[in-house]
Scaffold this motif. Structure first.
Motif, PDB file in Angstrom:
ATOM      1  N   GLN B  24       2.858   1.250  -2.175  1.00  0.00           N
ATOM      2  CA  GLN B  24       3.318   0.302  -1.150  1.00  0.00           C
ATOM      3  C   GLN B  24       4.390  -0.486  -1.757  1.00  0.00           C
ATOM      4  O   GLN B  24       5.126  -1.150  -1.470  1.00  0.00           O
ATOM      5  N   GLN B  25       3.981  -1.078  -3.016  1.00  0.00           N
ATOM      6  CA  GLN B  25       4.580  -1.922  -3.983  1.00  0.00           C
ATOM      7  C   GLN B  25       5.922  -1.355  -4.214  1.00  0.00           C
ATOM      8  O   GLN B  25       6.996  -1.841  -4.004  1.00  0.00           O
ATOM      9  N   GLU B  26       6.179  -0.141  -4.616  1.00  0.00           N
ATOM     10  CA  GLU B  26       7.327   0.507  -4.789  1.00  0.00           C
ATOM     11  C   GLU B  26       8.189   0.507  -3.583  1.00  0.00           C
ATOM     12  O   GLU B  26       9.467   0.314  -3.612  1.00  0.00           O
ATOM     13  N   VAL B  27       7.674   0.955  -2.479  1.00  0.00           N
ATOM     14  CA  VAL B  27       8.561   0.861  -1.280  1.00  0.00           C
ATOM     15  C   VAL B  27       9.136  -0.432  -0.815  1.00  0.00           C
ATOM     16  O   VAL B  27      10.409  -0.570  -0.560  1.00  0.00           O
ATOM     17  N   ARG B  28       8.217  -1.509  -0.913  1.00  0.00           N
ATOM     18  CA  ARG B  28       8.487  -2.811  -0.591  1.00  0.00           C
ATOM     19  C   ARG B  28       9.475  -3.344  -1.459  1.00  0.00           C
ATOM     20  O   ARG B  28      10.393  -3.863  -1.032  1.00  0.00           O
ATOM     21  N   GLN B  29       9.567  -3.126  -2.702  1.00  0.00           N
ATOM     22  CA  GLN B  29      10.195  -3.856  -3.786  1.00  0.00           C
ATOM     23  C   GLN B  29      11.553  -3.140  -3.755  1.00  0.00           C
ATOM     24  O   GLN B  29      12.765  -3.657  -4.000  1.00  0.00           O
ATOM     25  N   LEU B  30      11.741  -1.799  -3.523  1.00  0.00           N
ATOM     26  CA  LEU B  30      12.752  -0.965  -3.615  1.00  0.00           C
ATOM     27  C   LEU B  30      13.647  -1.438  -2.228  1.00  0.00           C
ATOM     28  O   LEU B  30      15.063  -1.827  -2.330  1.00  0.00           O
ATOM     29  N   GLU B  31      12.890  -1.823  -1.066  1.00  0.00           N
ATOM     30  CA  GLU B  31      13.402  -1.934   0.147  1.00  0.00           C
ATOM     31  C   GLU B  31      14.173  -3.479   0.058  1.00  0.00           C
ATOM     32  O   GLU B  31      15.370  -3.694   0.673  1.00  0.00           O
ATOM     33  N   LYS B  32      13.348  -3.976  -0.472  1.00  0.00           N
ATOM     34  CA  LYS B  32      13.979  -5.870  -0.666  1.00  0.00           C
ATOM     35  C   LYS B  32      15.154  -5.493  -1.544  1.00  0.00           C
ATOM     36  O   LYS B  32      16.149  -6.371  -1.468  1.00  0.00           O
ATOM     37  N   ARG B  33      15.163  -4.751  -2.646  1.00  0.00           N
ATOM     38  CA  ARG B  33      16.408  -4.851  -3.558  1.00  0.00           C
ATOM     39  C   ARG B  33      17.384  -4.101  -2.523  1.00  0.00           C
ATOM     40  O   ARG B  33      18.714  -4.551  -2.762  1.00  0.00           O
ATOM     41  N   ALA B  34      17.329  -3.040  -1.765  1.00  0.00           N
ATOM     42  CA  ALA B  34      18.176  -2.545  -1.012  1.00  0.00           C
ATOM     43  C   ALA B  34      18.823  -3.549  -0.121  1.00  0.00           C
ATOM     44  O   ALA B  34      20.237  -3.640   0.232  1.00  0.00           O
ATOM     45  N   TYR B  35      18.114  -4.406   0.536  1.00  0.00           N
ATOM     46  CA  TYR B  35      18.516  -5.616   1.168  1.00  0.00           C
ATOM     47  C   TYR B  35      19.481  -6.684   0.459  1.00  0.00           C
ATOM     48  O   TYR B  35      20.693  -6.841   0.755  1.00  0.00           O
ATOM     49  N   ASP B  36      18.956  -6.812  -0.812  1.00  0.00           N
ATOM     50  CA  ASP B  36      20.007  -7.882  -1.674  1.00  0.00           C
ATOM     51  C   ASP B  36      21.352  -6.970  -1.965  1.00  0.00           C
ATOM     52  O   ASP B  36      22.301  -7.879  -1.903  1.00  0.00           O
ATOM     53  N   PHE B 286     -12.823  -5.147  -4.037  1.00  0.00           N
ATOM     54  CA  PHE B 286     -13.617  -3.806  -4.473  1.00  0.00           C
ATOM     55  C   PHE B 286     -13.585  -4.021  -5.967  1.00  0.00           C
ATOM     56  O   PHE B 286     -13.787  -3.126  -6.880  1.00  0.00           O
ATOM     57  N   GLY B 287     -13.289  -5.055  -6.428  1.00  0.00           N
ATOM     58  CA  GLY B 287     -13.576  -5.387  -8.110  1.00  0.00           C
ATOM     59  C   GLY B 287     -12.450  -5.163  -8.668  1.00  0.00           C
ATOM     60  O   GLY B 287     -12.505  -5.238 -10.154  1.00  0.00           O
ATOM     61  N   VAL B 288     -11.198  -4.717  -8.463  1.00  0.00           N
ATOM     62  CA  VAL B 288     -10.180  -4.509  -9.300  1.00  0.00           C
ATOM     63  C   VAL B 288      -9.653  -5.747  -9.674  1.00  0.00           C
ATOM     64  O   VAL B 288      -9.715  -6.961  -9.146  1.00  0.00           O
ATOM     65  N   SER B 289      -9.542  -5.965 -10.952  1.00  0.00           N
ATOM     66  CA  SER B 289      -9.026  -7.217 -11.783  1.00  0.00           C
ATOM     67  C   SER B 289      -7.582  -7.753 -11.085  1.00  0.00           C
ATOM     68  O   SER B 289      -6.644  -6.839 -11.036  1.00  0.00           O
ATOM     69  N   GLU B 290      -7.439  -8.914 -11.164  1.00  0.00           N
ATOM     70  CA  GLU B 290      -6.118  -9.569 -10.912  1.00  0.00           C
ATOM     71  C   GLU B 290      -4.956  -9.194 -11.952  1.00  0.00           C
ATOM     72  O   GLU B 290      -3.955  -8.946 -11.558  1.00  0.00           O
ATOM     73  N   ALA B 291      -5.478  -8.814 -13.089  1.00  0.00           N
ATOM     74  CA  ALA B 291      -4.555  -8.513 -14.267  1.00  0.00           C
ATOM     75  C   ALA B 291      -3.934  -6.952 -13.934  1.00  0.00           C
ATOM     76  O   ALA B 291      -2.851  -6.705 -14.171  1.00  0.00           O
ATOM     77  N   SER B 292      -4.842  -6.174 -13.682  1.00  0.00           N
ATOM     78  CA  SER B 292      -4.383  -4.972 -13.366  1.00  0.00           C
ATOM     79  C   SER B 292      -3.562  -4.846 -11.990  1.00  0.00           C
ATOM     80  O   SER B 292      -2.536  -3.934 -11.839  1.00  0.00           O
ATOM     81  N   ILE B 293      -3.770  -5.719 -11.053  1.00  0.00           N
ATOM     82  CA  ILE B 293      -3.054  -5.571  -9.922  1.00  0.00           C
ATOM     83  C   ILE B 293      -1.607  -6.061 -10.231  1.00  0.00           C
ATOM     84  O   ILE B 293      -0.547  -5.548  -9.707  1.00  0.00           O
ATOM     85  N   THR B 294      -1.566  -7.319 -11.143  1.00  0.00           N
ATOM     86  CA  THR B 294      -0.369  -7.890 -11.478  1.00  0.00           C
ATOM     87  C   THR B 294       0.293  -6.991 -12.335  1.00  0.00           C
ATOM     88  O   THR B 294       1.682  -6.958 -12.317  1.00  0.00           O
ATOM     89  N   ALA B 295      -0.154  -6.056 -13.118  1.00  0.00           N
ATOM     90  CA  ALA B 295       0.724  -5.110 -14.021  1.00  0.00           C
ATOM     91  C   ALA B 295       1.252  -4.198 -13.092  1.00  0.00           C
ATOM     92  O   ALA B 295       2.447  -3.969 -13.352  1.00  0.00           O
ATOM     93  N   ILE B 296       0.589  -3.686 -12.292  1.00  0.00           N
ATOM     94  CA  ILE B 296       1.200  -2.768 -11.274  1.00  0.00           C
ATOM     95  C   ILE B 296       2.504  -3.266 -10.625  1.00  0.00           C
ATOM     96  O   ILE B 296       3.583  -2.819 -10.432  1.00  0.00           O
ATOM     97  N   GLU B 297       2.489  -4.650 -10.375  1.00  0.00           N
ATOM     98  CA  GLU B 297       3.593  -5.148  -9.495  1.00  0.00           C
ATOM     99  C   GLU B 297       4.584  -5.600 -10.695  1.00  0.00           C
ATOM    100  O   GLU B 297       5.858  -5.480 -10.230  1.00  0.00           O
ATOM    101  N   GLU B 298       4.479  -5.673 -11.789  1.00  0.00           N
ATOM    102  CA  GLU B 298       5.467  -6.091 -12.641  1.00  0.00           C
ATOM    103  C   GLU B 298       6.037  -4.733 -13.144  1.00  0.00           C
ATOM    104  O   GLU B 298       7.302  -4.724 -13.267  1.00  0.00           O
ATOM    105  N   GLU B 299       5.395  -3.701 -13.266  1.00  0.00           N
ATOM    106  CA  GLU B 299       5.868  -2.370 -13.526  1.00  0.00           C
ATOM    107  C   GLU B 299       6.627  -2.028 -12.530  1.00  0.00           C
ATOM    108  O   GLU B 299       7.746  -1.367 -12.665  1.00  0.00           O
ATOM    109  N   VAL B 300       6.296  -2.306 -11.395  1.00  0.00           N
ATOM    110  CA  VAL B 300       7.246  -1.737 -10.271  1.00  0.00           C
ATOM    111  C   VAL B 300       8.705  -2.509 -10.273  1.00  0.00           C
ATOM    112  O   VAL B 300       9.663  -1.909 -10.043  1.00  0.00           O
TER     113      VAL B 300
END
Lengths: 325, 336
Positions: B24-36, B286-300
């Motif tokens: 979902q992050q990949e699609v969102r961030q790529l679409e936002k970039r396409a808009y830019d 579900f107990g996933v850490s904020e750090a691992s979520i942020t890591a995904i967002e930053e990697e994307v």
């Protein structure tokens, strides 16, 4: 050599290819259990079973979409559109999808498929079941377009179309189904994109397609017998690819070209031939090119009206005589 | 809402959930970039963004197996990306560059990556439903177990090809899953104003002997579960499914459309149901850490930046391509 009808040659061509390649499948309305409304596909269901020979609902977009999806994933489907007029309800799939997808995807997708259809007039079916629409297909980049005139060509060109890696629209002429002719025994495959010279003469060249071919041949015989005029008759057979080399050679030899087209006049295939000859071998011509076509009208149904509308042997002969002065 | 204690013990599991979030992050961030890039005039023509509808692309693509086929519409950047197409290939195609998925020959509305099972984006409403059905016919005939998935909008449910494909697929029991992304608008018009039933896809399903299936298209878990169920049925020979996923596009229909025809309250309500923050919260629950979520967002984000630079650096396509690939022999000859 065995004598087959044009109709039987259709089933023979399909059977030949289904026997050699299990990826060949066949779908359409009334084609399986009923053997086709023109009885051109009788026996295929019994021979190859319902998984390969499938009756469909009356849903032409579904038929052609299914053929396209199957072709892009590895099969070699043959789809039947019962009357060529019905292309009008599924033309999107032909023109926007089948014809363009290979190009648009930079060659990622291949579409080895054949769409067979009963084209043309002469059976008193009226304007919605009698059209000659090969020019519709000819003007779309990405489609190969074939229209045989004899049983041997039906079998050989249909086999070639099925083996071809690109989409082929195969126009059978419904008035030719009962006609008979010799078909070579054993495996028979012709080459797509080659015109055939049916008669050789020095005075003029007639180019014809499908049901106009036997009429052109008969007119040529009459012109020789009654007037001593020697005609070359070229069966174009394939509109795309178009055998311009054979056409140019035969026109250069006689200096005169007559086209005999069943389609209504505007943008018929003869217009393209005429344009090519004018642009490229104009100085070989001794006289203007003459196109003999159906007038630019929808086809009427009644015997007398339809016969007067589609180019007849009389009209071909008279037009040529008048033109020669 | 699930409890933290169910973390490794529910029917989806953490690995799949992280994959769903990343997709979902990949699609969102790529679409936002396409808009830019549009605003910078680096993307020409038109473009149909799927911002707001990412959970559907992610949910289905994550449930699909390699070898399964997806067919989508001109709103297809997300579906193509979710099957694994490269970001550089997607952005490059939008920008008309040599590195594009189609080397610039298709454009925004026709993204295709056959190697990844993304069998094309089709820009004529309804056309690809019969085509997806044909792929499913191949799978049935060859008994290979593949499934074809076909995504389309609510507007498609009123065109003939929709009904032709549903009718024949159900009759032939083909392994195809039809997914209606009901974002409530047929281009510029409310789907309710031009459709005789409340649920444009699901209410038509009974006409083809199919069950009525409606899912929350903004909840990737719900989409993933619906996909899994439909794929199991298809692979078992049970025939097609028709799934209506309710969702909302955050932007207008296309580049030219600011979407002013939508009531403010409606937009506000759906923006509050944005699938991405919603799913982020679920991961936390579900107990996933904020750090691992942020890591995904930053990697994307980093990957989108790299893809943007690669696409910008890529030259325009070679002129040689103009006359290539009409035919399977690579050429375009129509005469000898």
């Amino acid at each position: 050599m065995a004598e087959l009808t044009y109709r039987d040659a259709v089933a023979a061509g399909i059977a030949q290819e289904m026997e050699r390649d299990e990826d060949v499948v066949f779908l359409g309305e009334d084609i399986a259990a009923a053997g086709g409304v023109f009885k051109a596909t009788v026996g295929l269901l019994d021979k190859f079973g319902p998984e390969r020979v499938r009756d469909t609902p009356i849903a032409e977009q579904a038929i052609l979409g299914a053929a396209m999806g199957a072709a892009m994933t590895g099969l070699r489907p043959i789809a039947e559109i019962m009357f060529s007029d019905f292309f009008a309800v599924c033309w999107d799939i032909v023109v926007n999808e089948i014809a363009k997808t290979r190009y648009m995807t930079n060659g990622q997708i291949n579409l080895p498929l054949v769409i067979r259809t009963a084209n043309g007039g002469g059976l008193r079916f009226g304007a919605q079941h009698s059209q000659s629409i090969e020019n519709w297909a000819m003007m779309i980049p990405g489609l190969k377009v074939v229209a045989p005139s004899s049983p041997a060509d039906v079998k050989g060109l249909l086999a070639a179309a099925i083996r071809d890696p690109d989409p082929v629209i195969f126009f059978e002429h419904k008035a030719l189904y009962p006609t008979k002719g010799e078909v070579p025994d054993g495996e028979h495959v012709e080459e797509l994109g080659k015109a055939k010279i049916l008669r050789d003469g020095d005075d003029l060249t007639i180019a014809a397609l499908a049901a106009m071919v036997p009429r052109a041949v008969e007119a040529a015989e009459r012109l020789k017998d009654e007037h001593g005029i020697e005609c070359t008759v070229v069966d174009i057979r394939s509109l795309v690819p178009l055998d311009t080399q054979t056409l140019f050679r035969e026109v250069s030899k006689t200096g005169r070209l007559f086209t005999v087209e069943e389609n209504p006049r505007l943008c018929g295939w003869g217009a393209e031939l005429s344009s090519l000859v004018s642009e490229e071998i104009f100085w070989e011509l001794d006289a203007p090119i003459v196109r003999i076509t159906t007038p630019h009208i929808p086809l009427p149904a009644a015997d007398q009206l339809e016969d007067l509308t589609i180019p007849s042997v009389d009209r071909i002969t008279d037009t040529i005589l008048k033109s020669l002065g | 809402m699930a409890k933290k204690t169910e973390k490794n013990n529910d029917d989806i599991g953490e690995d799949v959930r992280l994959a769903l979030y990343r997709s979902q992050q990949e699609v969102r961030q790529l679409e936002k970039r396409a808009y830019d890039l549009f605003l910078q005039n680096l993307i020409k023509g038109t473009s149909h963004l799927c911002i707001g509808q990412e959970a559907i692309a992610a949910g289905f693509a994550t449930a699909m197996k390699p070898g399964d086929w997806s067919f989508c519409t001109y709103r297809g950047h997300g579906h193509t990306l979710a099957r694994g197409a490269s970001m550089t290939g997607v952005l490059g195609e939008l920008m008309g560059r040599e590195c594009g998925l189609l080397a610039g020959k298709g454009g925004s509305m026709h993204l295709t990556d056959v190697e990844k099972g993304a069998m094309g984006s089709y820009a004529i409403i309804g056309a690809h439903l019969p085509i997806a059905m044909g792929a499913a016919w191949k799978a049935q005939y060859k008994k290979t177990g593949e499934v074809a998935v076909c995504f389309f909008g609510d507007g498609t449910t009123n065109i003939g090809a929709f009904h032709e494909a549903l009718s024949m697929s159900a009759t032939w029991k083909l392994p195809v899953v039809f997914v209606c992304e009901n974002n409530l608008y047929m281009e510029y018009t409310s789907i309710g104003d031009v459709t005789p039933v409340e649920h444009p896809a699901a209410d038509r399903a009974p006409a083809y002997g199919l069950p009525k299936i409606i899912v929350d298209g903004n909840d990737a878990d719900a989409v993933y579960r619906a996909a899994r169920t439909a794929f199991d049925l298809a692979r078992a020979g049970g025939g097609p499914s028709l799934i209506e996923a309710k969702t909302y596009r955050h932007h207008g229909h296309s580049r030219a459309d600011p979407g002013k025809y939508r009531p403010d309250d409606e937009v506000k309500a759906w923006m509050a149901r944005d699938p991405i923050p919603f799913y982020r919260q679920r991961l936390l629950d579900f107990g996933v850490s904020e750090a691992s979520i942020t890591a995904i967002e930053e990697e994307v984000a980093a990957a989108v930046n790299v893809a943007t630079e690669e696409a910008k650096a890529s030259p325009p396509p070679s002129q040689d391509l103009i006359l290539k690939d009409v035919w399977a022999d690579g050429g375009w000859a129509w005469r000898n």
